[in-house]
Scaffold this motif. Sequence first.
Motif, PDB file in Angstrom:
ATOM      1  N   ARG A  69       0.824  -1.209   0.000  1.00 27.86           N
ATOM      2  CA  ARG A  69       0.000   0.000   0.000  1.00 27.86           C
ATOM      3  C   ARG A  69       0.858   1.259   0.000  1.00 27.86           C
ATOM      4  O   ARG A  69       0.551   2.237  -0.682  1.00 27.86           O
ATOM      5  N   ALA A  70       1.932   1.231   0.778  1.00 30.50           N
ATOM      6  CA  ALA A  70       2.834   2.372   0.801  1.00 30.50           C
ATOM      7  C   ALA A  70       3.527   2.540  -0.547  1.00 30.50           C
ATOM      8  O   ALA A  70       3.761   3.668  -1.003  1.00 30.50           O
ATOM      9  N   ALA A  71       3.854   1.435  -1.200  1.00 29.30           N
ATOM     10  CA  ALA A  71       4.494   1.495  -2.515  1.00 29.30           C
ATOM     11  C   ALA A  71       3.560   2.134  -3.537  1.00 29.30           C
ATOM     12  O   ALA A  71       3.979   2.949  -4.367  1.00 29.30           O
ATOM     13  N   ILE A  72       2.272   1.778  -3.469  1.00 26.11           N
ATOM     14  CA  ILE A  72       1.298   2.366  -4.384  1.00 26.11           C
ATOM     15  C   ILE A  72       1.146   3.858  -4.100  1.00 26.11           C
ATOM     16  O   ILE A  72       1.059   4.679  -5.015  1.00 26.11           O
ATOM     17  N   ALA A  73       1.114   4.208  -2.813  1.00 25.30           N
ATOM     18  CA  ALA A  73       1.005   5.616  -2.446  1.00 25.30           C
ATOM     19  C   ALA A  73       2.219   6.399  -2.937  1.00 25.30           C
ATOM     20  O   ALA A  73       2.096   7.532  -3.424  1.00 25.30           O
ATOM     21  N   ALA A  74       3.403   5.796  -2.799  1.00 28.40           N
ATOM     22  CA  ALA A  74       4.621   6.450  -3.279  1.00 28.40           C
ATOM     23  C   ALA A  74       4.581   6.623  -4.789  1.00 28.40           C
ATOM     24  O   ALA A  74       4.965   7.675  -5.318  1.00 28.40           O
ATOM     25  N   SER A  75       4.095   5.612  -5.488  1.00 29.42           N
ATOM     26  CA  SER A  75       3.985   5.701  -6.943  1.00 29.42           C
ATOM     27  C   SER A  75       3.020   6.810  -7.346  1.00 29.42           C
ATOM     28  O   SER A  75       3.257   7.546  -8.312  1.00 29.42           O
ATOM     29  N   ALA A  76       1.931   6.948  -6.577  1.00 30.87           N
ATOM     30  CA  ALA A  76       0.971   8.024  -6.845  1.00 30.87           C
ATOM     31  C   ALA A  76       1.602   9.385  -6.579  1.00 30.87           C
ATOM     32  O   ALA A  76       1.357  10.350  -7.313  1.00 30.87           O
ATOM     33  N   GLY A  77       2.424   9.482  -5.528  1.00 29.08           N
ATOM     34  CA  GLY A  77       3.103  10.735  -5.233  1.00 29.08           C
ATOM     35  C   GLY A  77       4.073  11.134  -6.329  1.00 29.08           C
ATOM     36  O   GLY A  77       4.174  12.311  -6.704  1.00 29.08           O
ATOM     37  N   ILE A  78       4.778  10.147  -6.864  1.00 26.84           N
ATOM     38  CA  ILE A  78       5.701  10.408  -7.973  1.00 26.84           C
ATOM     39  C   ILE A  78       4.930  10.847  -9.216  1.00 26.84           C
ATOM     40  O   ILE A  78       5.350  11.758  -9.940  1.00 26.84           O
ATOM     41  N   ALA A  79       3.791  10.198  -9.464  1.00 26.29           N
ATOM     42  CA  ALA A  79       2.961  10.571 -10.615  1.00 26.29           C
ATOM     43  C   ALA A  79       2.457  12.001 -10.472  1.00 26.29           C
ATOM     44  O   ALA A  79       2.450  12.782 -11.436  1.00 26.29           O
ATOM     45  N   ALA A  80       2.051  12.374  -9.246  1.00 24.73           N
ATOM     46  CA  ALA A  80       1.592  13.742  -9.008  1.00 24.73           C
ATOM     47  C   ALA A  80       2.730  14.732  -9.216  1.00 24.73           C
ATOM     48  O   ALA A  80       2.535  15.823  -9.764  1.00 24.73           O
ATOM     49  N   GLY A  81       3.928  14.339  -8.790  1.00 25.01           N
ATOM     50  CA  GLY A  81       5.087  15.194  -9.017  1.00 25.01           C
ATOM     51  C   GLY A  81       5.384  15.368 -10.494  1.00 25.01           C
ATOM     52  O   GLY A  81       5.760  16.453 -10.943  1.00 25.01           O
ATOM     53  N   GLY A  82       5.196  14.294 -11.270  1.00 22.84           N
ATOM     54  CA  GLY A  82       5.404  14.378 -12.716  1.00 22.84           C
ATOM     55  C   GLY A  82       4.440  15.343 -13.374  1.00 22.84           C
ATOM     56  O   GLY A  82       4.814  16.100 -14.282  1.00 22.84           O
ATOM     57  N   LEU A  83       3.198  15.330 -12.903  1.00 23.59           N
ATOM     58  CA  LEU A  83       2.211  16.276 -13.432  1.00 23.59           C
ATOM     59  C   LEU A  83       2.602  17.709 -13.087  1.00 23.59           C
ATOM     60  O   LEU A  83       2.445  18.624 -13.903  1.00 23.59           O
ATOM     61  N   ALA A  84       3.106  17.905 -11.872  1.00 22.25           N
ATOM     62  CA  ALA A  84       3.532  19.244 -11.458  1.00 22.25           C
ATOM     63  C   ALA A  84       4.702  19.713 -12.315  1.00 22.25           C
ATOM     64  O   ALA A  84       4.760  20.883 -12.719  1.00 22.25           O
ATOM     65  N   HIS A  85       5.629  18.799 -12.608  1.00 21.65           N
ATOM     66  CA  HIS A  85       6.757  19.155 -13.480  1.00 21.65           C
ATOM     67  C   HIS A  85       6.271  19.512 -14.881  1.00 21.65           C
ATOM     68  O   HIS A  85       6.810  20.421 -15.521  1.00 21.65           O
ATOM     69  N   GLY A  86       5.266  18.773 -15.368  1.00 20.72           N
ATOM     70  CA  GLY A  86       4.708  19.093 -16.675  1.00 20.72           C
ATOM     71  C   GLY A  86       4.087  20.478 -16.692  1.00 20.72           C
ATOM     72  O   GLY A  86       4.223  21.222 -17.672  1.00 20.72           O
ATOM     73  N   LEU A  87       3.413  20.829 -15.599  1.00 24.49           N
ATOM     74  CA  LEU A  87       2.813  22.161 -15.491  1.00 24.49           C
ATOM     75  C   LEU A  87       3.891  23.238 -15.487  1.00 24.49           C
ATOM     76  O   LEU A  87       3.775  24.256 -16.175  1.00 24.49           O
ATOM     77  N   VAL A  88       4.949  22.999 -14.704  1.00 21.51           N
ATOM     78  CA  VAL A  88       6.051  23.959 -14.621  1.00 21.51           C
ATOM     79  C   VAL A  88       6.704  24.157 -15.989  1.00 21.51           C
ATOM     80  O   VAL A  88       6.943  25.282 -16.428  1.00 21.51           O
ATOM     81  N   ALA A  89       6.994  23.042 -16.664  1.00 23.28           N
ATOM     82  CA  ALA A  89       7.640  23.132 -17.976  1.00 23.28           C
ATOM     83  C   ALA A  89       6.716  23.797 -18.991  1.00 23.28           C
ATOM     84  O   ALA A  89       7.157  24.602 -19.817  1.00 23.28           O
ATOM     85  N   GLY A  90       5.421  23.454 -18.928  1.00 23.61           N
ATOM     86  CA  GLY A  90       4.464  24.044 -19.862  1.00 23.61           C
ATOM     87  C   GLY A  90       4.303  25.534 -19.682  1.00 23.61           C
ATOM     88  O   GLY A  90       4.046  26.265 -20.650  1.00 23.61           O
ATOM     89  N   LEU A  91       4.461  26.002 -18.458  1.00 24.28           N
ATOM     90  CA  LEU A  91       4.368  27.438 -18.184  1.00 24.28           C
ATOM     91  C   LEU A  91       5.650  28.178 -18.540  1.00 24.28           C
ATOM     92  O   LEU A  91       5.697  29.406 -18.497  1.00 24.28           O
ATOM     93  N   GLY A  92       6.689  27.418 -18.871  1.00 21.79           N
ATOM     94  CA  GLY A  92       7.947  28.043 -19.258  1.00 21.79           C
ATOM     95  C   GLY A  92       8.897  28.272 -18.108  1.00 21.79           C
ATOM     96  O   GLY A  92      10.000  28.794 -18.299  1.00 21.79           O
ATOM     97  N   LEU A  93       8.505  27.853 -16.893  1.00 21.78           N
ATOM     98  CA  LEU A  93       9.378  28.063 -15.752  1.00 21.78           C
ATOM     99  C   LEU A  93      10.590  27.148 -15.814  1.00 21.78           C
ATOM    100  O   LEU A  93      11.624  27.440 -15.212  1.00 21.78           O
ATOM    101  N   GLY A  94      10.474  26.038 -16.545  1.00 17.42           N
ATOM    102  CA  GLY A  94      11.607  25.136 -16.681  1.00 17.42           C
ATOM    103  C   GLY A  94      12.783  25.813 -17.369  1.00 17.42           C
ATOM    104  O   GLY A  94      13.940  25.516 -17.076  1.00 17.42           O
ATOM    105  N   ALA A  95      12.483  26.730 -18.282  1.00 21.64           N
ATOM    106  CA  ALA A  95      13.552  27.464 -18.955  1.00 21.64           C
ATOM    107  C   ALA A  95      14.332  28.307 -17.958  1.00 21.64           C
ATOM    108  O   ALA A  95      15.533  28.542 -18.124  1.00 21.64           O
ATOM    109  N   LEU A  96      13.638  28.760 -16.899  1.00 24.05           N
ATOM    110  CA  LEU A  96      14.294  29.538 -15.860  1.00 24.05           C
ATOM    111  C   LEU A  96      15.322  28.682 -15.128  1.00 24.05           C
ATOM    112  O   LEU A  96      16.445  29.115 -14.880  1.00 24.05           O
TER     113      LEU A  96
END
Length: 207
Positions: free
Chosen positions: A38-65
């Motif tokens: 269960r903890a492994a699944i929760a960790a995987s979900a946390g990583i997936a949420a982080g990936g979405l946040a990174h996609g948002l950051v990159a899409g907004l152009g903050l990744g270039a910063l």
Amino acid sequence: MIDPLVLLAFVPAALALNLTLGADMMFCLGQGLRHGPRAAIAASAGIAAGGLAHGLVAGLGLGALVSGMPWLFDVIRWVGVAYLLWLAVQALRSGPVRGAGHDVPAGTHHAFRDAFVVNLTNPKIVLFMLAFVPQFVDPARAVLPQFLVFAGVLSLGGFFVNGAVGIFAGGIGRTVARSERFSKVLGWISAGVFAALAARLAVMERA
């Protein structure tokens, strides 16, 4: 919004990346060994949420910063190193796994939070988003929605792959955690995983 043929080409490329052994997979492996499936699944979900946040950051152009400011890259990186080392210390101090390897809801909550923070403090992911995803982005269309869709595909694939690895590790952890001796060993293994990830992040280079 996205050409179906482009999306079709992106999926196998994303899956190949998901199947590559990396920090996310190792983190879920450690969580599974120490706290169960269960903890492994929760960790995987946390990583997936982080990936979405990174996609948002990159899409907004903050990744270039981040890409253009080396000191910011290093700040994020060392925050991640410190957090991983803190997790390693906590794994050592927590002692034997309670409940013979059966994780509890609080453990899953912490697993999600820790995975999310570890993923967010890996600046390489932002740079990866800027290097890989744009190859499939059509500049003639809205860029942010495309980044979010591609990040969603990567996150979804990663959730299942990393979750499967963690669940497998969790099965092993539950078997050996019935012994207090092996339970302590699992704590050392988890601490070693976190320390290794911290070392990997510490020596990471931007390019």
